[in-house]
Motif scaffolding. Structure first.
Motif, short mmCIF file in Angstrom:
data_model
loop_
_atom_site.label_atom_id
_atom_site.label_comp_id
_atom_site.label_asym_id
_atom_site.label_seq_id
_atom_site.Cartn_x
_atom_site.Cartn_y
_atom_site.Cartn_z
N VAL A 200 8.58 73.86 62.89
CA VAL A 200 8.61 74.08 64.34
C VAL A 200 8.32 72.78 65.09
CG1 VAL A 200 7.45 75.26 66.25
CG2 VAL A 200 7.99 76.52 64.18
N ARG A 201 7.34 72.03 64.60
CA ARG A 201 6.94 70.80 65.28
C ARG A 201 7.96 69.68 65.11
NH1 ARG A 201 0.31 70.50 64.54
NH2 ARG A 201 -0.12 72.02 66.18
N HIS A 202 8.75 69.77 64.05
CA HIS A 202 9.71 68.71 63.75
C HIS A 202 10.71 68.50 64.89
CE1 HIS A 202 12.26 66.07 61.40
NE2 HIS A 202 13.31 66.82 61.67
N GLY A 203 11.06 69.58 65.57
CA GLY A 203 12.08 69.49 66.62
C GLY A 203 11.56 69.07 67.98
N ILE A 204 10.26 68.72 68.07
CA ILE A 204 9.67 68.36 69.36
C ILE A 204 9.67 66.84 69.53
CG2 ILE A 204 7.57 68.47 70.77
CD1 ILE A 204 8.90 71.15 70.35
N ASP A 205 10.06 66.40 70.71
CA ASP A 205 10.03 64.97 71.01
C ASP A 205 8.61 64.57 71.45
OD1 ASP A 205 10.96 62.45 71.34
OD2 ASP A 205 12.11 62.84 73.17
N GLU A 206 8.35 63.27 71.54
CA GLU A 206 7.06 62.78 72.02
C GLU A 206 6.84 63.23 73.46
OE1 GLU A 206 3.82 62.09 71.96
OE2 GLU A 206 4.45 60.97 70.19
N THR A 207 5.57 63.40 73.87
CA THR A 207 5.28 63.93 75.21
C THR A 207 5.65 62.92 76.29
OG1 THR A 207 3.01 63.08 75.39
CG2 THR A 207 3.30 65.19 74.24
N PRO A 208 6.03 63.41 77.48
CA PRO A 208 6.40 62.51 78.59
C PRO A 208 5.28 61.54 78.95
CG PRO A 208 7.09 64.76 79.07
CD PRO A 208 6.26 64.83 77.82
N SER A 209 4.02 62.00 78.93
CA SER A 209 2.90 61.14 79.30
C SER A 209 2.77 59.95 78.36
CB SER A 209 1.58 61.93 79.29
OG SER A 209 1.54 62.84 80.35
N PHE A 210 2.89 60.20 77.05
CA PHE A 210 2.74 59.09 76.10
C PHE A 210 3.93 58.13 76.21
CE2 PHE A 210 3.03 56.97 71.96
CZ PHE A 210 1.76 56.42 71.91
N LYS A 211 5.11 58.69 76.47
CA LYS A 211 6.29 57.82 76.66
C LYS A 211 6.07 56.86 77.82
CE LYS A 211 10.05 60.77 74.91
NZ LYS A 211 11.24 61.54 75.32
N LYS A 212 5.48 57.37 78.92
CA LYS A 212 5.21 56.52 80.09
C LYS A 212 4.19 55.44 79.76
CE LYS A 212 6.21 60.12 83.52
NZ LYS A 212 5.61 61.06 84.49
N VAL A 213 3.17 55.81 78.97
CA VAL A 213 2.15 54.84 78.56
C VAL A 213 2.80 53.69 77.79
CG1 VAL A 213 0.16 54.48 77.04
CG2 VAL A 213 0.22 56.45 78.55
N LYS A 214 3.71 54.01 76.88
CA LYS A 214 4.39 52.99 76.09
C LYS A 214 5.32 52.13 76.95
CE LYS A 214 5.52 53.37 71.83
NZ LYS A 214 6.21 53.70 70.56
N GLU A 215 6.03 52.80 77.84
CA GLU A 215 6.98 52.09 78.70
C GLU A 215 6.28 51.09 79.62
OE1 GLU A 215 9.01 55.18 80.76
OE2 GLU A 215 10.12 55.86 78.99
N THR A 216 5.08 51.45 80.09
CA THR A 216 4.36 50.58 81.03
C THR A 216 3.41 49.62 80.31
OG1 THR A 216 2.71 52.35 81.30
CG2 THR A 216 4.48 52.24 82.93
N GLY A 217 3.39 49.67 78.99
CA GLY A 217 2.55 48.75 78.22
C GLY A 217 1.06 49.01 78.36
N GLN A 218 0.68 50.27 78.62
CA GLN A 218 -0.73 50.59 78.83
C GLN A 218 -1.40 51.19 77.60
OE1 GLN A 218 -1.60 52.79 82.41
NE2 GLN A 218 -0.18 51.61 83.66
N VAL A 219 -0.78 51.07 76.44
CA VAL A 219 -1.40 51.60 75.22
C VAL A 219 -2.70 50.86 74.95
CG1 VAL A 219 -1.13 51.91 72.73
CG2 VAL A 219 0.84 52.22 74.23
N ALA A 220 -3.80 51.58 74.76
CA ALA A 220 -5.11 50.96 74.53
C ALA A 220 -5.14 50.27 73.17
CB ALA A 220 -6.20 52.02 74.60
N LYS A 221 -5.72 49.07 73.12
CA LYS A 221 -5.79 48.33 71.85
C LYS A 221 -6.66 49.09 70.84
CE LYS A 221 -4.94 43.69 73.66
NZ LYS A 221 -5.51 42.31 73.85
N VAL A 222 -7.86 49.46 71.28
CA VAL A 222 -8.76 50.27 70.43
C VAL A 222 -9.23 51.43 71.30
CG1 VAL A 222 -10.79 50.29 68.95
CG2 VAL A 222 -9.50 48.15 69.26
N PRO A 223 -8.54 52.58 71.23
CA PRO A 223 -8.82 53.69 72.16
C PRO A 223 -10.29 54.13 72.23
CG PRO A 223 -6.80 54.11 70.95
CD PRO A 223 -7.39 52.86 70.36
N ILE A 224 -11.00 54.15 71.09
CA ILE A 224 -12.39 54.60 71.11
C ILE A 224 -13.26 53.64 71.91
CG2 ILE A 224 -12.85 53.47 68.87
CD1 ILE A 224 -14.55 56.67 70.08
N VAL A 225 -13.00 52.32 71.77
CA VAL A 225 -13.76 51.32 72.51
C VAL A 225 -13.46 51.42 74.00
CG1 VAL A 225 -14.11 48.84 72.88
CG2 VAL A 225 -13.90 49.74 70.55
#
Length: 430
Positions: A200-225
């Motif tokens: 069921v999960r195989h057919g799901i694309d990445e979420t819109p929010s995470f796509k925007k994070v990647k597109e804008t270069g806002q991915v955290a280097k170390v998320p926990i920190v």
């Protein structure tokens, strides 16, 4: 969003969450029936039972580690890939339990391997909740975010119902057959459920929010920190907000079984039936409460449920003291089925809305899993200890419910309701 995609997202979120919780609760049910005898044998049956329950509690304290590990992956690589990992991990661990040789066959390695697999379950579940929730919430239209966020919360109660139902069927076998191999069947069947969940999960694309994070270069280097540096207040809010959802759940759903049978003279069947009926009621109410939160807001529903929990703490025990099966069912349905429903229904959505998308997975997982470790795994133990210390008086246990409710009220008091805002508005990428 396309309706077909919307339905698949919700199904993927619910199915995966239900399977994870089914596996998790299955262990708890079998711990008292089988593991205490086949994996933790002792001349004193109580010692075996305590060891078995200790292995159950251990996973609560490993869950925050799972939350940290998989939320790091979820905020760096994506929600979808993380959910495949968590579901696979849980499936391997659960199926492994069904294949484990007993103490009689391999000695001390039997409980060692069982505990290891239980810890793997805890790590998998620690990462699953946040991913399943974000899969639903980050795909949701703004006006339906509360409803979407409530769907994975149903996985908790559906998993509990499935686990109880399957084990009830297995116990219809002759005792000798059940203890020999019958108890293994639900664990092995779980592997088939996991394959379905992955499909069921195989057919799901990445979420819109995470796509925007990647597109804008806002991915955290170390998320926990990044989370602890910039969102530590929100993490504390989430931890505090979680305790009223988790402690009463384990008091109404777990502690009540031993209290009703040992202290009040109810049969185990009556106690389990009360919990099952209440769980079915709350499963139906959770999406309704999620939908209401889209109309009235997350915070009003959460506060209503929390205040209701405080008010109901003493009447709950008064009803139980009447020693009537009907009142036992009514008391449990009111507490677990009705009052608890709005709290759990809006919890995940409310948490999601207070964290920016680049550390959202980490933030909600930390808050949820630490809160669960502090108030969930310990709740039945604390309630039992209070009974023992105060000569079986329920008053301290009722006061404990009031206390966790107060903690949660204080924690969420400053939270601003964001039901009218875009999910990613606060981090400037909406």
């Amino acid at each position: 969003m396309d309706k077909g995609v919307s339905k698949r997202v919700l199904v993927a979120s619910l199915v995966g969450s239900s399977i994870e919780w089914f596996d998790y609760f299955l262990y708890g049910t079998v711990a008292a029936l089988v593991f205490n005898q086949l994996f933790f044998p002792s001349e004193d049956p109580t010692v075996g039972l305590l060891l078995s329950y200790a292995s159950f509690a251990l996973s609560f304290f490993i869950r925050p580690l799972g939350g940290i590990v998989f939320s790091h992956i979820g905020d760096k690589i994506g929600r979808k890939k993380t959910l495949v990992m968590t579901l696979s991990l849980m499936g391997i661990a659960t199926a492994g339990m069904g294949l484990l040789p007993t103490y009689e066959t391999i000695g001390i390695w039997a409980p060692v391997l069982l505990i290891l697999l239980r810890l793997i379950q805890g790590i998998g579940l620690g990462g699953e909740w946040g991913g399943a929730l974000l899969l639903a919430v980050e795909y949701a239209p703004k006006e339906k975010r509360g409803l979407f966020g409530s769907i994975p919360q149903m996985g908790v109660t559906i998993g509990l119902l499935l686990g109880t139902f399957v084990m009830s069927l297995m116990t219809l076998m002759p005792d000798e057959t059940f203890m020999s191999w019958g108890w293994r069947i639900p664990f092995l069947l779980s592997a088939l459920l996991v394959v379905f969940g992955l499909w069921v999960r195989h057919g799901i694309d990445e979420t819109p929010s995470f796509k925007k994070v990647k597109e804008t270069g806002q991915v955290a280097k170390v998320p926990i920190v990044e989370t602890l540096r910039t969102q530590w207040k929100e993490v504390l809010i989430a931890i505090g907000g979680k305790v009223v959802e988790t402690a009463p759940f384990y008091i109404f759903g777990t502690f009540i079984v031993s209290y009703a049978t040992t202290n009040l003279g109810f049969s185990k069947t009556a106690a389990l039936n009360a919990v099952t009926i209440a769980t079915a009621v709350t499963t139906v109410l959770i999406p309704l409460m999620g939908k209401w939160s889209d109309r009235y807001g997350r915070k009003p529903l959460y506060i209503a449920g929390t205040v209701g929990m405080m008010i109901y703490a003493f009447p709950y025990f008064w009803l139980l003291q009447q020693k009537s099966v009907a009142l036992l069912i009514i008391a449990t349905v009111i507490g677990l089925g009705i009052i608890w429903a709005p709290i759990t229904a809006v919890l995940g959505t409310m948490f999601s809305e207070i964290f920016p998308s680049n550390v959202r997975y980490t933030g909600i997982s930390l808050g949820y899993q630490i809160g669960a470790a502090l108030a969930g795994g310990t709740a039945p133990l604390i309630a039992t200890a209070l009974l023992a210390a105060y000569r079986n008086s329920y008053v301290p246990v009722a006061l404990y419910i009031v206390l966790v409710s107060l903690i949660s009220l204080v924690a969420v008091w400053s939270v601003r309701d964001r039901k009218h805002e875009e999910l990613d508005e606060q981090d400037g990428i909406a």
